[in-house]
Write a protein that holds these residues in place. Structure first.
Motif, mmCIF file in Angstrom:
data_model
loop_
_atom_site.group_PDB
_atom_site.id
_atom_site.type_symbol
_atom_site.label_atom_id
_atom_site.label_comp_id
_atom_site.label_asym_id
_atom_site.label_seq_id
_atom_site.Cartn_x
_atom_site.Cartn_y
_atom_site.Cartn_z
ATOM 1 N N ASN A 36 -17.920 45.239 -35.727
ATOM 2 C CA ASN A 36 -18.540 45.376 -36.511
ATOM 3 C C ASN A 36 -17.732 44.224 -37.830
ATOM 4 N N SER A 37 -17.129 42.853 -36.868
ATOM 5 C CA SER A 37 -15.487 42.763 -37.878
ATOM 6 C C SER A 37 -16.300 40.987 -37.887
ATOM 7 N N LYS A 38 -16.629 40.475 -39.491
ATOM 8 C CA LYS A 38 -16.345 39.594 -39.649
ATOM 9 C C LYS A 38 -15.509 38.617 -39.915
ATOM 10 N N ALA A 39 -14.599 39.119 -40.370
ATOM 11 C CA ALA A 39 -13.222 38.102 -40.625
ATOM 12 C C ALA A 39 -12.640 38.012 -38.950
ATOM 13 N N PHE A 111 -22.292 43.565 -45.384
ATOM 14 C CA PHE A 111 -21.140 44.778 -45.461
ATOM 15 C C PHE A 111 -21.236 46.164 -44.168
ATOM 16 N N GLN A 112 -20.692 45.619 -43.801
ATOM 17 C CA GLN A 112 -19.626 46.579 -42.985
ATOM 18 C C GLN A 112 -18.501 46.599 -42.642
ATOM 19 N N SER A 113 -18.312 48.784 -42.344
ATOM 20 C CA SER A 113 -16.574 48.880 -42.232
ATOM 21 C C SER A 113 -16.712 48.453 -40.747
ATOM 22 N N PRO A 114 -15.416 47.556 -39.920
ATOM 23 C CA PRO A 114 -15.543 46.944 -39.046
ATOM 24 C C PRO A 114 -14.228 48.520 -37.883
ATOM 25 N N SER A 115 -14.426 48.029 -36.960
ATOM 26 C CA SER A 115 -13.562 49.222 -36.507
ATOM 27 C C SER A 115 -12.245 48.813 -36.609
ATOM 28 N N VAL A 116 -10.767 50.256 -36.091
ATOM 29 C CA VAL A 116 -9.521 49.261 -36.436
ATOM 30 C C VAL A 116 -9.340 48.979 -35.786
ATOM 31 N N ILE A 117 -9.902 49.456 -33.835
ATOM 32 C CA ILE A 117 -9.629 48.240 -32.726
ATOM 33 C C ILE A 117 -9.491 46.264 -33.682
ATOM 34 N N ALA A 118 -10.107 46.373 -34.391
ATOM 35 C CA ALA A 118 -9.972 44.685 -34.660
ATOM 36 C C ALA A 118 -9.236 44.306 -35.329
ATOM 37 N N ALA A 119 -8.484 45.510 -36.274
ATOM 38 C CA ALA A 119 -7.219 44.810 -36.717
ATOM 39 C C ALA A 119 -5.745 44.944 -35.416
ATOM 40 N N TRP A 120 -6.345 46.209 -34.513
ATOM 41 C CA TRP A 120 -4.363 45.095 -33.408
ATOM 42 C C TRP A 120 -4.843 44.219 -33.241
ATOM 43 N N LEU A 163 -2.975 36.920 -39.396
ATOM 44 C CA LEU A 163 -2.733 37.888 -40.506
ATOM 45 C C LEU A 163 -3.469 38.286 -41.516
ATOM 46 N N GLY A 164 -4.207 37.674 -42.157
ATOM 47 C CA GLY A 164 -4.832 37.334 -43.034
ATOM 48 C C GLY A 164 -5.999 38.182 -42.567
ATOM 49 N N THR A 165 -6.554 38.681 -41.336
ATOM 50 C CA THR A 165 -7.975 38.940 -41.160
ATOM 51 C C THR A 165 -7.581 40.615 -40.446
ATOM 52 N N VAL A 166 -6.145 40.432 -40.553
ATOM 53 C CA VAL A 166 -5.759 42.201 -39.906
ATOM 54 C C VAL A 166 -5.461 42.489 -41.481
ATOM 55 N N VAL A 167 -5.598 41.671 -42.967
ATOM 56 C CA VAL A 167 -5.010 42.547 -43.999
ATOM 57 C C VAL A 167 -6.977 43.136 -44.843
ATOM 58 N N GLY A 168 -7.786 41.970 -44.350
ATOM 59 C CA GLY A 168 -9.450 42.110 -44.597
ATOM 60 C C GLY A 168 -9.869 43.080 -43.972
ATOM 61 N N ILE A 169 -10.113 43.283 -42.705
ATOM 62 C CA ILE A 169 -10.456 44.251 -41.815
ATOM 63 C C ILE A 169 -10.036 45.901 -42.573
ATOM 64 N N LEU A 170 -8.768 45.892 -42.759
ATOM 65 C CA LEU A 170 -7.465 47.739 -43.382
ATOM 66 C C LEU A 170 -8.435 47.033 -44.126
ATOM 67 N N GLY A 175 -12.267 51.627 -47.668
ATOM 68 C CA GLY A 175 -12.939 51.512 -48.442
ATOM 69 C C GLY A 175 -13.368 50.479 -49.621
ATOM 70 N N LEU A 176 -13.041 49.571 -49.089
ATOM 71 C CA LEU A 176 -13.848 48.149 -49.612
ATOM 72 C C LEU A 176 -14.334 47.317 -48.729
ATOM 73 N N PRO A 177 -15.407 47.803 -47.892
ATOM 74 C CA PRO A 177 -16.196 46.864 -47.159
ATOM 75 C C PRO A 177 -16.913 45.667 -47.245
ATOM 76 N N TRP A 178 -16.345 44.570 -48.171
ATOM 77 C CA TRP A 178 -16.345 43.279 -48.716
ATOM 78 C C TRP A 178 -15.145 42.982 -48.492
ATOM 79 N N PHE A 179 -14.330 43.968 -48.044
ATOM 80 C CA PHE A 179 -13.283 42.832 -48.074
ATOM 81 C C PHE A 179 -13.811 41.514 -46.445
ATOM 82 N N ASP A 180 -13.253 42.318 -45.894
ATOM 83 C CA ASP A 180 -13.837 41.832 -44.512
ATOM 84 C C ASP A 180 -14.666 40.580 -44.649
ATOM 85 N N SER A 181 -15.734 40.745 -45.585
ATOM 86 C CA SER A 181 -16.461 39.021 -45.551
ATOM 87 C C SER A 181 -15.576 38.738 -46.700
ATOM 88 N N LEU A 182 -14.982 38.908 -47.495
ATOM 89 C CA LEU A 182 -14.463 37.834 -48.364
ATOM 90 C C LEU A 182 -13.465 37.252 -47.705
#
Length: 287
Positions: A36-39, A111-120, A163-170, A175-182
């Protein structure tokens, strides 16, 4: 022979980019969808455009190796630059698509919070792309390939985007579900920025634009040579990985034809050794 070898080396860089982009785009799209990671999905779409752009670069490099013919007296080296411009159009189209899609979902509050695997996955992709950037950047310098230089710039951009994608996912996970979409919106903007930079450089070359500071270096090299009283005029243009220089020098009016010919050969040799230019046309005028 040397030019052909350089272009073959540049082709390897394009092939490397294609293979890496295929693997990473599939990985990001699949993981992005299930996590569920749009980024990450936007980053994956970015890599799919890079596949097409790298293919365009590869085609341009292959065409540029064709020798001069009846209607291409200067050879086909500019096919490299055309390929860079085509690549910029492809990147711009996908960048705009990512922007439209991401902004729409951001406005709608999807907005949906992604799984941490997306950051990895994003972090792994950033590391791989940075390595490809370093490799292609060095290869572009050795071969003088502007198309590969554009590809390397795209590689670097992709590493930063990941790298920016990782920041957005994390940020979204913490606690910032809109950050991935941004972040997906920012990825779209970065794709468009890279496309513009590549387009600008390619269009500058195709319209025979040339760096004034480089011309000054050529002028300084020639003006201090024996027999040259002054450099009256100098022009240069880029054809792929080749530079063509036309210059007019002023010499002693009593100089013989043979002496004038020797000066032109010396100028050609000096520009080749100091600036790696092997296409020089010298016109001589008497003082």
């Amino acid at each position: 022979m040397v030019t052909t070898k350089k272009k073959n080396n540049a082709e390897f860089g394009a092939w490397l980019s294609i293979m890496v982009y295929i693997a990473l785009s599939l990985l990001k799209l699949v993981i992005g969808y299930f996590s569920n990671s749009k980024a990450l999905m936007a980053d994956g779409l970015n890599n799919t455009t890079d596949i097409i752009a790298s293919i365009a670069v590869l085609v341009g490099l292959k065409i540029s190796k064709k020798p001069a013919d009846a209607d291409h007296r200067y050879g086909h080296s500019r096919a490299e630059t055309v390929a860079s411009m085509v690549a910029s159009f492809i990147m711009a189209a996908v960048g705009i698509e990512v922007l439209i899609s991401s902004v729409t979902k951001f406005i709608q509050g999807d907005f949906q919070s992604p799984s941490v695997i997306a950051a990895w996955v994003g972090l792994f992709s950033a590391g791989v792309m940075f390595w490809v950037f370093l490799y292609n950047s060095r290869l572009a310098k050795r071969t003088g390939s502007h198309a590969l230089k554009a590809a390397a710039a795209d590689n670097k951009s992709d590493a930063l985007v990941s790298l920016g994608t990782v920041v957005g996912i994390l940020g979204s996970i913490w606690g910032l579900p809109w950050f991935d979409s941004l972040t997906a919106v920012i990825v779209g903007l970065l794709i468009c920025k890279t496309a513009w930079d590549i387009f600008w450089e390619a269009s500058h070359m195709l319209t025979d634009g040339f760096d004034v500071k480089e011309l000054e270096k050529f002028t300084n090299t020639v003006s201090v040579m024996d027999g040259v009283e002054k450099v009256k005029d100098i022009k240069a243009r880029v054809h792929g990985n080749q530079i063509f220089v036309d210059l007019t020098i002023v010499v002693d009016q009593d100089m013989s034809v043979l002496e004038g010919h020797e000066i032109t050969e010396t100028i050609e040799q000096e520009l080749m050794e100091r600036h790696q230019i092997n296409n020089v046309l010298v016109h001589i005028e008497p003082d």
